[in-house]
Each structure stands twice: as C-alpha cells, then as structure tokens.
Design a protein around this motif. Structure first.
Motif, PDB file in Angstrom:
ATOM      1  N   ARG A   1      12.602  16.495 -21.095  1.00 18.52           N
ATOM      2  CA  ARG A   1      11.902  15.640 -20.147  1.00 18.52           C
ATOM      3  C   ARG A   1      10.434  16.030 -20.198  1.00 18.52           C
ATOM      4  O   ARG A   1      10.096  17.199 -20.001  1.00 18.52           O
ATOM      5  N   ASP A   2       9.581  15.071 -20.527  1.00 16.72           N
ATOM      6  CA  ASP A   2       8.152  15.338 -20.691  1.00 16.72           C
ATOM      7  C   ASP A   2       7.914  16.453 -21.709  1.00 16.72           C
ATOM      8  O   ASP A   2       7.028  17.294 -21.544  1.00 16.72           O
ATOM      9  N   GLY A   3       8.740  16.454 -22.755  1.00 16.78           N
ATOM     10  CA  GLY A   3       8.564  17.396 -23.845  1.00 16.78           C
ATOM     11  C   GLY A   3       9.189  18.760 -23.632  1.00 16.78           C
ATOM     12  O   GLY A   3       9.228  19.571 -24.560  1.00 16.78           O
ATOM     13  N   ARG A   4       9.721  19.048 -22.451  1.00 15.48           N
ATOM     14  CA  ARG A   4      10.308  20.361 -22.161  1.00 15.48           C
ATOM     15  C   ARG A   4      11.829  20.255 -22.095  1.00 15.48           C
ATOM     16  O   ARG A   4      12.374  19.251 -21.639  1.00 15.48           O
ATOM     17  N   VAL A   5      12.500  21.306 -22.544  1.00 19.52           N
ATOM     18  CA  VAL A   5      13.959  21.335 -22.456  1.00 19.52           C
ATOM     19  C   VAL A   5      14.346  21.406 -20.980  1.00 19.52           C
ATOM     20  O   VAL A   5      13.955  22.320 -20.264  1.00 19.52           O
ATOM     21  N   ALA A   6      15.117  20.403 -20.535  1.00 12.74           N
ATOM     22  CA  ALA A   6      15.526  20.340 -19.127  1.00 12.74           C
ATOM     23  C   ALA A   6      17.029  20.462 -18.961  1.00 12.74           C
ATOM     24  O   ALA A   6      17.511  20.696 -17.849  1.00 12.74           O
ATOM     25  N   GLY A   7      17.774  20.306 -20.051  1.00  8.25           N
ATOM     26  CA  GLY A   7      19.218  20.401 -19.956  1.00  8.25           C
ATOM     27  C   GLY A   7      19.837  20.600 -21.323  1.00  8.25           C
ATOM     28  O   GLY A   7      19.187  20.381 -22.349  1.00  8.25           O
ATOM     29  N   LEU A   8      21.068  21.042 -21.348  1.00  9.10           N
ATOM     30  CA  LEU A   8      21.783  21.197 -22.600  1.00  9.10           C
ATOM     31  C   LEU A   8      23.262  20.966 -22.369  1.00  9.10           C
ATOM     32  O   LEU A   8      23.766  21.072 -21.240  1.00  9.10           O
ATOM     33  N   ALA A   9      23.945  20.601 -23.442  1.00 12.53           N
ATOM     34  CA  ALA A   9      25.373  20.318 -23.361  1.00 12.53           C
ATOM     35  C   ALA A   9      26.056  20.836 -24.610  1.00 12.53           C
ATOM     36  O   ALA A   9      25.483  20.819 -25.703  1.00 12.53           O
ATOM     37  N   ALA A  10      27.289  21.311 -24.429  1.00 12.37           N
ATOM     38  CA  ALA A  10      28.145  21.695 -25.548  1.00 12.37           C
ATOM     39  C   ALA A  10      29.486  21.004 -25.344  1.00 12.37           C
ATOM     40  O   ALA A  10      30.069  21.072 -24.253  1.00 12.37           O
ATOM     41  N   LEU A  11      29.960  20.315 -26.365  1.00 19.35           N
ATOM     42  CA  LEU A  11      31.228  19.597 -26.304  1.00 19.35           C
ATOM     43  C   LEU A  11      32.157  20.201 -27.353  1.00 19.35           C
ATOM     44  O   LEU A  11      31.824  20.261 -28.537  1.00 19.35           O
ATOM     45  N   TYR A  12      33.321  20.665 -26.893  1.00 18.47           N
ATOM     46  CA  TYR A  12      34.278  21.339 -27.768  1.00 18.47           C
ATOM     47  C   TYR A  12      35.497  20.457 -27.989  1.00 18.47           C
ATOM     48  O   TYR A  12      35.925  19.722 -27.090  1.00 18.47           O
ATOM     49  N   PHE A  13      36.074  20.576 -29.193  1.00 20.95           N
ATOM     50  CA  PHE A  13      37.212  19.759 -29.587  1.00 20.95           C
ATOM     51  C   PHE A  13      38.364  20.674 -30.004  1.00 20.95           C
ATOM     52  O   PHE A  13      38.544  20.966 -31.188  1.00 20.95           O
ATOM     53  N   PRO A  14      39.162  21.155 -29.051  1.00 23.77           N
ATOM     54  CA  PRO A  14      40.309  22.002 -29.405  1.00 23.77           C
ATOM     55  C   PRO A  14      41.282  21.230 -30.295  1.00 23.77           C
ATOM     56  O   PRO A  14      41.299  19.987 -30.298  1.00 23.77           O
ATOM     57  N   ASP A  15      42.091  21.969 -31.034  1.00 25.56           N
ATOM     58  CA  ASP A  15      43.051  21.309 -31.911  1.00 25.56           C
ATOM     59  C   ASP A  15      44.477  21.634 -31.478  1.00 25.56           C
ATOM     60  O   ASP A  15      44.709  22.098 -30.372  1.00 25.56           O
ATOM     61  N   ALA A  16      45.426  21.382 -32.361  1.00 29.05           N
ATOM     62  CA  ALA A  16      46.850  21.636 -32.122  1.00 29.05           C
ATOM     63  C   ALA A  16      47.306  20.971 -30.827  1.00 29.05           C
ATOM     64  O   ALA A  16      47.087  19.773 -30.644  1.00 29.05           O
ATOM     65  N   GLU A  17      47.911  21.725 -29.905  1.00 25.51           N
ATOM     66  CA  GLU A  17      48.466  21.132 -28.691  1.00 25.51           C
ATOM     67  C   GLU A  17      47.402  20.577 -27.745  1.00 25.51           C
ATOM     68  O   GLU A  17      47.725  19.865 -26.788  1.00 25.51           O
ATOM     69  N   ASN A  18      46.122  20.868 -28.003  1.00 24.92           N
ATOM     70  CA  ASN A  18      45.046  20.359 -27.154  1.00 24.92           C
ATOM     71  C   ASN A  18      44.160  19.346 -27.868  1.00 24.92           C
ATOM     72  O   ASN A  18      43.005  19.134 -27.476  1.00 24.92           O
ATOM     73  N   SER A  19      44.710  18.684 -28.871  1.00 23.60           N
ATOM     74  CA  SER A  19      43.921  17.699 -29.617  1.00 23.60           C
ATOM     75  C   SER A  19      43.642  16.434 -28.800  1.00 23.60           C
ATOM     76  O   SER A  19      42.900  15.559 -29.247  1.00 23.60           O
ATOM     77  N   HIS A  20      44.225  16.338 -27.604  1.00 23.84           N
ATOM     78  CA  HIS A  20      43.943  15.223 -26.698  1.00 23.84           C
ATOM     79  C   HIS A  20      42.752  15.494 -25.792  1.00 23.84           C
ATOM     80  O   HIS A  20      42.309  14.616 -25.056  1.00 23.84           O
ATOM     81  N   LEU A  21      42.219  16.699 -25.849  1.00 23.19           N
ATOM     82  CA  LEU A  21      41.296  17.196 -24.827  1.00 23.19           C
ATOM     83  C   LEU A  21      39.896  17.435 -25.379  1.00 23.19           C
ATOM     84  O   LEU A  21      39.734  17.919 -26.497  1.00 23.19           O
ATOM     85  N   GLY A  22      38.882  17.073 -24.594  1.00 30.93           N
ATOM     86  CA  GLY A  22      37.504  17.478 -24.856  1.00 30.93           C
ATOM     87  C   GLY A  22      37.047  18.399 -23.739  1.00 30.93           C
ATOM     88  O   GLY A  22      37.383  18.168 -22.569  1.00 30.93           O
ATOM     89  N   LEU A  23      36.298  19.436 -24.081  1.00 35.24           N
ATOM     90  CA  LEU A  23      35.799  20.386 -23.091  1.00 35.24           C
ATOM     91  C   LEU A  23      34.277  20.356 -23.100  1.00 35.24           C
ATOM     92  O   LEU A  23      33.651  20.535 -24.146  1.00 35.24           O
ATOM     93  N   LEU A  24      33.688  20.141 -21.938  1.00 35.15           N
ATOM     94  CA  LEU A  24      32.242  19.963 -21.839  1.00 35.15           C
ATOM     95  C   LEU A  24      31.616  21.056 -20.989  1.00 35.15           C
ATOM     96  O   LEU A  24      32.091  21.364 -19.897  1.00 35.15           O
ATOM     97  N   GLU A  25      30.537  21.641 -21.519  1.00 34.22           N
ATOM     98  CA  GLU A  25      29.656  22.509 -20.736  1.00 34.22           C
ATOM     99  C   GLU A  25      28.324  21.769 -20.606  1.00 34.22           C
ATOM    100  O   GLU A  25      27.676  21.467 -21.605  1.00 34.22           O
TER     101      GLU A  25
END
Length: 343
Positions: A63-87
């Motif tokens: 925002r206005d050139g400065r880092v204001a937020g961040l996100a990480a999205l994880y994609f587990p596999d096997a029995e959790n391949s239906h799930l996305g995990l967000l930070e």
C-alpha cells in the motif's frame, strides 16, 4: 494497492524487511508477551514452515509502495487434498482498510479443486476473528498455546520413570528400523485427539510415510527428536512425544504430537515421555530457552499435563473455516457489485 507473489529466496532486502516489520508489528499486538521476532526468524518461518503442510504459495500486499500485508496458502496432500490452509497477516496500522479482503479475493482462484479453506492460530477475540466472521468464516475449533521457560524451571516434576512393563527409547532424525512400524501405528493414535469441526484429517501413518517425513525434515535442517514408550512384553512402541528445533530459531523448541495407544492409557506414559524429552533437551541443547506447544481446548487432560510440567498458557486461538464454493460466490458477487472486491 498491489498484490504480488512472494518468493522469499528471490525477494529483495526491502521486501523482506517489510515482511519482518509486518510480522513483528502483528505479533506485538496479537501475541502479547511473546519474545520479539528477529528478522531471521520471520523470514525463516516463510522458508521453512511446519512439516506436512504441502506446497505453498505466498503473496505480499503493498500500500503506497510499502509492504502492508502478506499471505501464505498451503496445499496439503493425501487425506487433506480437499483442504487449503491460509495464513493472512496485515500490519495493525493498515487494518480495516480492506487489505485482507483484497488479498483473500486475489488468492481465491488458486483454491480450485479444494473444498474448504481454513485459517489456523487466529487469536481468539482478536481482529482476525472479526475479519473472518464478517466474510462468512465460522469458528470450528479452539486451541490453547502454552510456553515453558527452561530458565529457572522447576525440574523436579520431570524426574519420573515409566510405569512397570514399559521403557523409553529416544532418537534424533530417524526411527530405528525395528521400531518404525510400531512407531507409525502409535502415531495414528493422535487421531483420537479432538479437533472440533475442522475439515483437517490426521495423517494415516505408515512406516514408509514416517521415512518420507524424516527425509523431508533432514532436507530442511529440522532437528526432529522423539521419545517413544516401548512395551517391554511386545517390544512395540505404544506411545511417543516429538519435538522440533528449526535452524532459524535455535532458542525455541516446538513440542509436537504426543499420543498413547488406547490400551495403554491411564498409566502416565504421555507425561513420562514429555518429561524425558525436557530432560534430554536441557542436557543436549542448553541454547534452547523456551518450548512452545499447542493443544485443542477440548483436550483439558493434555492441557493439564503441560501445566504439571511447568507450561503456562500464553494464548488462545481459533480455527476459522469456509467452503471454497461459498467463498468464490462471495468474490463474484462483490466483483459485480463493486467492480473489484476490496476497492
């Protein structure tokens, strides 16, 4: 505002310094009493996340050139391949300016093929819960975080031996070949732990899967330690506890899973294994100052075991969840109504 992919290994120093500032400021507000996050710890957390989360995508919001937020999205596999995990983390000074909403909108298309999106470790009663519930997320579980300071801890409680008929076996990195199969069986006992209405499914551990997990930790420089409880009569592992030490945070230990097979519960074996882990850690890694752990709030037995070992509760969190189909519909509706979700 700009939202762009983040590769920690290729990002410039100004971006990484901005990421550190966002993480530090958010931790000061959301995790009162926690030690300050160093630059190495903040960036190391991105580069070396918790095992078994799967493939990761990351973004920064400027925002206005400065880092204001961040996100990480994880994609587990096997029995959790239906799930996305967000930070999702937004600088406290930039909150309530639709930054989180815009980031969530931008990353929603990446969730194709996943049916549920969950956000873990969101501070109970904090801004993240208000943000999530306003966007249709539901609280599906609660977690208790506890911290043990090794400096000045009362170690008398740790001097405990296993019940008659059992012995302890410890290792770093790799389970002994003669124990790996029964260790995998014991690991599956963690599935008895309460996990509320979360869509997460505990791993179906096998000996091969244990070996894959061990190899992954070695590649990432994670010091993985296990104290196993072995039944003398059968020679099989019937319980265990694990602890991890990351290269970017050598002063802090992360207590992982602890479980005992149902037929062997009620003998204090979990407490004994955890106590032995603390004794070993103190003897072998004097540079470790604190150990942190998390337990489902619906599991007061394990919460109280930790208290008896000297842990104190430092934070309560929730898991937020929403169906990705519902999330996509909301994004489409907002796009039509406003031209851009989060504008």
């Amino acid at each position: 505002m700009e939202i762009e992919p983040l590769d920690p290994a290729a990002a410039g120093s100004s971006v990484l310094e901005g990421v550190h500032e966002v993480v530090s400021a958010a931790d000061r507000l959301d995790k009162p009493g926690a030690p300050p996050v160093t630059f190495d710890a903040a960036i190391g957390r991105l580069e070396n996340p918790q095992p078994n989360l799967g493939r990761a995508l990351r973004w920064v919001a400027r925002r206005d050139g400065r880092v204001a937020g961040l996100a990480a999205l994880y994609f587990p596999d096997a029995e959790n391949s239906h799930l996305g995990l967000l930070e999702l983390t937004v600088h406290p000074e930039a909150r309530r300016r639709r930054i989180g909403t815009a980031v969530l909108s931008a990353i929603t298309p990446e969730l194709r093929g996943r049916t549920v999106l969950e956000c873990w470790n969101v501070t109970k009663g904090g801004a993240g819960v208000a943000f999530g519930t306003a966007l249709g997320f539901e609280v599906v579980d609660e977690t208790v975080f506890q911290t043990l300071s090794l400096v000045g801890a009362d170690r008398c409680a740790w001097e405990v031996s296993p019940a008659a008929g059992y012995r302890l076996h410890t290792w770093h990195g790799s389970a002994p070949e003669e124990l790996v199969t029964s260790y995998a069986d014991a690991r599956r006992a963690i599935a008895d732990s309460p996990f509320g209405r979360s869509a997460y499914r505990f791993p179906r551990w096998t000996a091969d899967r244990v070996r894959e997990s061990e190899a992954d930790r070695r590649r990432r420089g994670i010091d993985h330690r296990v104290v196993a409880v072995v039944h003398r009569g059968s020679g099989r592992v019937v319980g265990f506890t694990e602890l991890q030490l990351y290269p970017h945070r050598r002063d802090l230990g992360y207590q992982g899973d602890t479980a005992v097979l149902a037929a062997h519960r009620g003998r204090g074996l979990g407490f004994c294994a955890k106590a032995a882990m603390l004794r070993l850690l103190l003897a072998e890694r004097p540079d470790v100052e604190q150990v942190v752990t998390s337990t489902a709030a619906a599991n007061p037995y394990m919460v109280n075991v930790n208290v008896a070992l000297g842990y104190r509760t430092t934070r309560e969190t929730v898991i937020l969840a929403q169906d990705t189909e519902k999330l996509a519909r909301r994004r489409a509706q907002r796009s039509v109504a406003r031209g851009w979700w989060g504008s």
